[in-house]
Design a protein around this motif. Structure first.
Motif, PDB file in Angstrom:
ATOM      1  N   LEU A   1     -62.943  14.714  91.735  1.00 20.27           N
ATOM      2  CA  LEU A   1     -63.899  14.342  90.684  1.00 20.27           C
ATOM      3  C   LEU A   1     -63.077  13.989  89.440  1.00 20.27           C
ATOM      4  CD1 LEU A   1     -66.804  14.080  89.687  1.00 20.27           C
ATOM      5  CD2 LEU A   1     -66.793  16.524  89.195  1.00 20.27           C
ATOM      6  N   ILE A   2     -63.121  12.707  89.059  1.00 13.05           N
ATOM      7  CA  ILE A   2     -62.268  12.242  87.962  1.00 13.05           C
ATOM      8  C   ILE A   2     -62.938  12.436  86.612  1.00 13.05           C
ATOM      9  CG2 ILE A   2     -61.151  10.199  86.967  1.00 13.05           C
ATOM     10  CD1 ILE A   2     -60.947   9.111  89.837  1.00 13.05           C
ATOM     11  N   LYS A   3     -64.275  12.208  86.607  1.00 16.33           N
ATOM     12  CA  LYS A   3     -64.970  12.252  85.316  1.00 16.33           C
ATOM     13  C   LYS A   3     -66.462  12.397  85.540  1.00 16.33           C
ATOM     14  CE  LYS A   3     -65.987  10.602  80.996  1.00 16.33           C
ATOM     15  NZ  LYS A   3     -65.563  10.956  79.663  1.00 16.33           N
ATOM     16  N   LYS A   4     -67.108  13.152  84.672  1.00 16.40           N
ATOM     17  CA  LYS A   4     -68.574  13.247  84.712  1.00 16.40           C
ATOM     18  C   LYS A   4     -69.138  12.730  83.411  1.00 16.40           C
ATOM     19  CE  LYS A   4     -71.363  16.288  86.595  1.00 16.40           C
ATOM     20  NZ  LYS A   4     -72.043  17.596  86.698  1.00 16.40           N
ATOM     21  N   ASP A   5     -70.278  12.023  83.517  1.00 15.50           N
ATOM     22  CA  ASP A   5     -70.966  11.536  82.320  1.00 15.50           C
ATOM     23  C   ASP A   5     -72.434  11.864  82.552  1.00 15.50           C
ATOM     24  OD1 ASP A   5     -71.836  10.278  80.075  1.00 15.50           O
ATOM     25  OD2 ASP A   5     -71.425   8.239  80.767  1.00 15.50           O
ATOM     26  N   GLY A   6     -72.941  12.923  81.938  1.00 16.86           N
ATOM     27  CA  GLY A   6     -74.247  13.453  82.322  1.00 16.86           C
ATOM     28  C   GLY A   6     -74.081  13.972  83.733  1.00 16.86           C
ATOM     29  N   LYS A   7     -74.971  13.551  84.634  1.00 16.44           N
ATOM     30  CA  LYS A   7     -74.815  13.956  86.038  1.00 16.44           C
ATOM     31  C   LYS A   7     -74.011  12.921  86.825  1.00 16.44           C
ATOM     32  CE  LYS A   7     -78.975  16.667  87.163  1.00 16.44           C
ATOM     33  NZ  LYS A   7     -80.203  16.538  87.997  1.00 16.44           N
ATOM     34  N   ALA A   8     -73.796  11.729  86.232  1.00 17.50           N
ATOM     35  CA  ALA A   8     -73.086  10.661  86.948  1.00 17.50           C
ATOM     36  C   ALA A   8     -71.644  11.074  87.205  1.00 17.50           C
ATOM     37  CB  ALA A   8     -73.136   9.363  86.137  1.00 17.50           C
TER      38      ALA A   8
ATOM     39  N   LEU B   1     -78.666   2.299  90.241  1.00 14.52           N
ATOM     40  CA  LEU B   1     -78.388   2.724  88.857  1.00 14.52           C
ATOM     41  C   LEU B   1     -79.035   4.082  88.569  1.00 14.52           C
ATOM     42  CD1 LEU B   1     -78.930  -0.776  87.227  1.00 14.52           C
ATOM     43  CD2 LEU B   1     -76.780   0.520  87.149  1.00 14.52           C
ATOM     44  N   GLU B   2     -80.264   4.289  89.046  1.00 13.10           N
ATOM     45  CA  GLU B   2     -80.954   5.564  88.802  1.00 13.10           C
ATOM     46  C   GLU B   2     -80.331   6.705  89.608  1.00 13.10           C
ATOM     47  OE1 GLU B   2     -82.894   6.093  86.480  1.00 13.10           O
ATOM     48  OE2 GLU B   2     -83.746   4.140  85.950  1.00 13.10           O
TER      49      GLU B   2
ATOM     50  N   MET C   1     -70.946  -2.002  91.081  1.00 13.79           N
ATOM     51  CA  MET C   1     -70.350  -0.672  91.282  1.00 13.79           C
ATOM     52  C   MET C   1     -69.076  -0.516  90.431  1.00 13.79           C
ATOM     53  SD  MET C   1     -72.753   0.283  93.227  1.00 13.79           S
ATOM     54  CE  MET C   1     -72.356   2.014  93.329  1.00 13.79           C
ATOM     55  N   GLU C   2     -68.310  -1.597  90.293  1.00 10.32           N
ATOM     56  CA  GLU C   2     -67.119  -1.535  89.422  1.00 10.32           C
ATOM     57  C   GLU C   2     -67.534  -1.275  87.977  1.00 10.32           C
ATOM     58  OE1 GLU C   2     -64.371  -4.647  92.046  1.00 10.32           O
ATOM     59  OE2 GLU C   2     -64.936  -5.185  89.997  1.00 10.32           O
ATOM     60  N   GLU C   3     -68.584  -1.983  87.544  1.00  9.20           N
ATOM     61  CA  GLU C   3     -69.074  -1.776  86.172  1.00  9.20           C
ATOM     62  C   GLU C   3     -69.556  -0.338  85.991  1.00  9.20           C
ATOM     63  OE1 GLU C   3     -70.955  -6.333  85.841  1.00  9.20           O
ATOM     64  OE2 GLU C   3     -72.273  -4.579  85.850  1.00  9.20           O
ATOM     65  N   ILE C   4     -70.237   0.180  87.003  1.00  9.53           N
ATOM     66  CA  ILE C   4     -70.735   1.568  86.958  1.00  9.53           C
ATOM     67  C   ILE C   4     -69.559   2.533  86.795  1.00  9.53           C
ATOM     68  CG2 ILE C   4     -71.720   3.390  88.429  1.00  9.53           C
ATOM     69  CD1 ILE C   4     -73.733   1.290  89.497  1.00  9.53           C
ATOM     70  N   ARG C   5     -68.507   2.310  87.595  1.00 11.41           N
ATOM     71  CA  ARG C   5     -67.339   3.211  87.514  1.00 11.41           C
ATOM     72  C   ARG C   5     -66.694   3.142  86.133  1.00 11.41           C
ATOM     73  NH1 ARG C   5     -66.597   1.098  92.902  1.00 11.41           N
ATOM     74  NH2 ARG C   5     -64.918  -0.306  92.262  1.00 11.41           N
ATOM     75  N   ASP C   6     -66.560   1.922  85.596  1.00 13.45           N
ATOM     76  CA  ASP C   6     -65.973   1.763  84.249  1.00 13.45           C
ATOM     77  C   ASP C   6     -66.820   2.470  83.200  1.00 13.45           C
ATOM     78  OD1 ASP C   6     -63.912   0.309  85.243  1.00 13.45           O
ATOM     79  OD2 ASP C   6     -64.718  -1.657  84.649  1.00 13.45           O
ATOM     80  N   ALA C   7     -68.148   2.281  83.300  1.00 19.96           N
ATOM     81  CA  ALA C   7     -69.046   2.868  82.298  1.00 19.96           C
ATOM     82  C   ALA C   7     -68.953   4.392  82.316  1.00 19.96           C
ATOM     83  CB  ALA C   7     -70.478   2.403  82.546  1.00 19.96           C
ATOM     84  N   ILE C   8     -68.896   4.980  83.522  1.00 19.14           N
ATOM     85  CA  ILE C   8     -68.789   6.453  83.597  1.00 19.14           C
ATOM     86  C   ILE C   8     -67.466   6.896  82.970  1.00 19.14           C
ATOM     87  CG2 ILE C   8     -68.721   8.480  85.116  1.00 19.14           C
ATOM     88  CD1 ILE C   8     -70.382   6.846  87.159  1.00 19.14           C
ATOM     89  N   GLU C   9     -66.386   6.181  83.316  1.00 15.84           N
ATOM     90  CA  GLU C   9     -65.070   6.556  82.762  1.00 15.84           C
ATOM     91  C   GLU C   9     -65.082   6.538  81.247  1.00 15.84           C
ATOM     92  OE1 GLU C   9     -61.726   4.384  84.311  1.00 15.84           O
ATOM     93  OE2 GLU C   9     -62.254   4.936  86.374  1.00 15.84           O
ATOM     94  N   GLN C  10     -65.827   5.566  80.681  1.00 14.82           N
ATOM     95  CA  GLN C  10     -65.863   5.458  79.219  1.00 14.82           C
ATOM     96  C   GLN C  10     -66.939   6.335  78.589  1.00 14.82           C
ATOM     97  OE1 GLN C  10     -66.235   1.223  78.834  1.00 14.82           O
ATOM     98  NE2 GLN C  10     -64.272   0.951  79.902  1.00 14.82           N
ATOM     99  N   GLY C  11     -67.630   7.135  79.422  1.00 17.05           N
ATOM    100  CA  GLY C  11     -68.677   8.013  78.902  1.00 17.05           C
ATOM    101  C   GLY C  11     -69.859   7.243  78.349  1.00 17.05           C
ATOM    102  N   GLN C  12     -70.115   6.031  78.925  1.00 13.11           N
ATOM    103  CA  GLN C  12     -71.183   5.178  78.400  1.00 13.11           C
ATOM    104  C   GLN C  12     -72.172   4.807  79.488  1.00 13.11           C
ATOM    105  OE1 GLN C  12     -69.617   2.047  75.944  1.00 13.11           O
ATOM    106  NE2 GLN C  12     -69.318   3.738  74.517  1.00 13.11           N
TER     107      GLN C  12
ATOM    108  N   GLU D   1     -62.910   4.368  95.735  1.00 16.78           N
ATOM    109  CA  GLU D   1     -63.282   4.704  94.361  1.00 16.78           C
ATOM    110  C   GLU D   1     -64.803   4.813  94.332  1.00 16.78           C
ATOM    111  OE1 GLU D   1     -60.982   5.359  92.190  1.00 16.78           O
ATOM    112  OE2 GLU D   1     -59.239   4.495  93.204  1.00 16.78           O
ATOM    113  N   THR D   2     -65.326   5.910  93.793  1.00 16.13           N
ATOM    114  CA  THR D   2     -66.782   6.088  93.762  1.00 16.13           C
ATOM    115  C   THR D   2     -67.299   6.124  92.329  1.00 16.13           C
ATOM    116  OG1 THR D   2     -66.738   8.520  93.721  1.00 16.13           O
ATOM    117  CG2 THR D   2     -66.631   7.474  95.884  1.00 16.13           C
ATOM    118  N   PRO D   3     -68.579   5.778  92.119  1.00 14.22           N
ATOM    119  CA  PRO D   3     -69.604   5.382  93.083  1.00 14.22           C
ATOM    120  C   PRO D   3     -69.248   4.073  93.816  1.00 14.22           C
ATOM    121  CG  PRO D   3     -70.632   6.049  91.022  1.00 14.22           C
ATOM    122  CD  PRO D   3     -69.162   5.971  90.773  1.00 14.22           C
ATOM    123  N   VAL D   4     -69.687   4.015  95.091  1.00  9.73           N
ATOM    124  CA  VAL D   4     -69.358   2.868  95.942  1.00  9.73           C
ATOM    125  C   VAL D   4     -70.584   2.399  96.710  1.00  9.73           C
ATOM    126  CG1 VAL D   4     -68.673   4.354  97.902  1.00  9.73           C
ATOM    127  CG2 VAL D   4     -67.730   2.050  97.726  1.00  9.73           C
TER     128      VAL D   4
END
Ligand code: PRF
Ligand code: ZN
Length: 375
Positions: A4-11, A260-261, A349-360, A24-27
């Motif tokens: 688990l690399i990073k959590k943003d809320g529950k994501a 997304l949900e 999915m790449e955008e989702i992973r980036d957004a989680i990493e950035q906490g956004q 790399e997840t989410p996938v």
């Protein structure tokens, strides 16, 4: 092994290490039921559109060409020329949705093949044996996907049987992985949570299967006719009872909005026939929603499906040309639409992973959803 690399809320943003490489997840897994992505998509194409995991089906490959043939060939990876991870679904779901004349017993399910009517029996041991012959990276446990709606009593009995089947799957996989001629001795096993829309059954089942130290946990029996609101409620209630340190897989889901949900509720893995099936019908995904390329308004449209998209279709062809190919029933039309759709999912999915990493993640999700008219 899941990190688990990073959590943003529950994501969750994670990394799943397998013998066939890292995921790399989410996938989003690209569906190739019979070891082929429908729409004449090759494994070279899959690499070009940055597919991480391919998904195939135990039931279909057992019926044709046969899992023993694939084992003899050297396994599914070699057979289809794909060296990255492959997940195989157990046959549980496909037997219930495709095969005729099913009879469910404690040992397993008897049914007739949808290809030639031949009588087949599949239980936990048979499913594991077939998946072992295929040598997939990740095998799914053999489960029953109960219909929706189902009576409470039917659901509880079904889930109890699915739990007993899971113990048998684990035992059989441990045995098969140790055999000297096993295709993939490191094959991993994901368990499947069931319980329909009964949250108490879901939760007690989630707790029970979490005690087994499996490689991952799936949520089955969703997207089978219940509303989206009910599916999200079950995710809200159930995912917290699955191990956070393991990947979570929402089977057969779904639309970009569903993904997304579900990511927002802690899901890591997805698969769905939508991008391939819709692509073959000329329905393509864009950041403004889904488009039907058969529509006359695209007849002379010089633009690509989506401006700025770097997929093989959008880099080279116009909406007008692809529309013509579809109308002329040329295979290239379907192929370009499928490639665009898979690229759209993989890129999201790449955008989702980036957004989680950035906490956004929340901001990203809201922005993405509000852009799409029909999700
Ligand atoms: N079980 C299995 N595969 C599945 C499902 C399930 O419940 C679903 C339900 N959406 C899709 N694929 N084994
Ligand atoms: Zn495109």
């Amino acid at each position: 092994m899941y990190q688990l690399i990073k959590k943003d809320g529950k994501a969750k943003r994670g990394r799943f290490t397998t013998v066939h490489g890292t995921i790399e997840t989410p996938v989003f897994m690209n569906v190739g039921t019979v070891a082929a992505i429908k729409g004449a998509v090759s494994t070279d194409d899959l690499k070009e559109i940055r597919t991480q995991v391919e998904l195939s089906n135990t039931y279909h490959l057992h019926v044709r060409p046969g899992d023993r043939l694939i084992k003899e060939f050297g396994g599914l990876h070699k057979f289809m020329n794909w060296d990255r991870p492959i997940l195989t679904d157990s046959g549980g779901f496909q037997v219930f949705s495709l095969a005729k004349l099913r009879k469910i017993k404690e040992e397993g399910v008897s049914f007739s093949s949808h290809i030639d009517g031949r009588k087949i029996f599949m239980g936990p041991e048979e499913s594991m044996q077939i998946q072992s012959n295929l040598g997939s990276t990740i095998a799914m446990a053999f489960d029953e996907c109960p219909p929706h709606p189902a009576e409470r009593k039917y659901m509880q009995d079904s889930v109890d049987r699915t739990t007993r089947w899971l113990y048998r799957c684990k035992k059989e996989m441990d045995r098969l992985n140790r055999l000297p001629d096993t295709v993939n001795p490191h094959q991993m096993l994901f368990g499947i949570n069931q319980g329909g829309t009964y949250e108490d059954i879901r939760i007690s089942h989630a707790k029970e299967i979490s005690r087994l130290d499996l490689d991952g946990y799936a949520l089955g029996g969703l997207a089978v006719g219940e509303s989206h609101a009910e599916m999200y409620r079950i995710l809200d209630e159930t995912v917290p009872y699955l191990p956070e340190a393991k990947p979570t897989y929402l089977m057969g889901v779904g639309t970009p909005a569903n993904i997304l949900e579900a990511v927002d509720r802690g899901v890591d893995f997805f698969d769905c026939v939508y991008p391939t099936r819709n692509g073959r019908h000329g329905h393509v995904y864009t950041n403004h929603g889904k488009m039907n390329l058969f529509n006359k308004k695209y007849e002379l449209d010089h633009r690509p499906i989506e401006e700025g998209c770097q997929c093989p279709a959008c880099r080279s062809y116009s909406r007008a040309y692809i529309r013509h190919l579809l109308k002329a029933k040329e295979m290239l039309g379907m192929r370009l639409c499928v490639l665009h759709n898979l690229y759209f999912y993989n890129t999201m999915m790449e955008e989702i992973r980036d957004a989680i990493e950035q906490g956004q993640y929340r901001e990203y999700k809201e922005r993405k959803l509000s852009g799409m008219e029909n999700k």
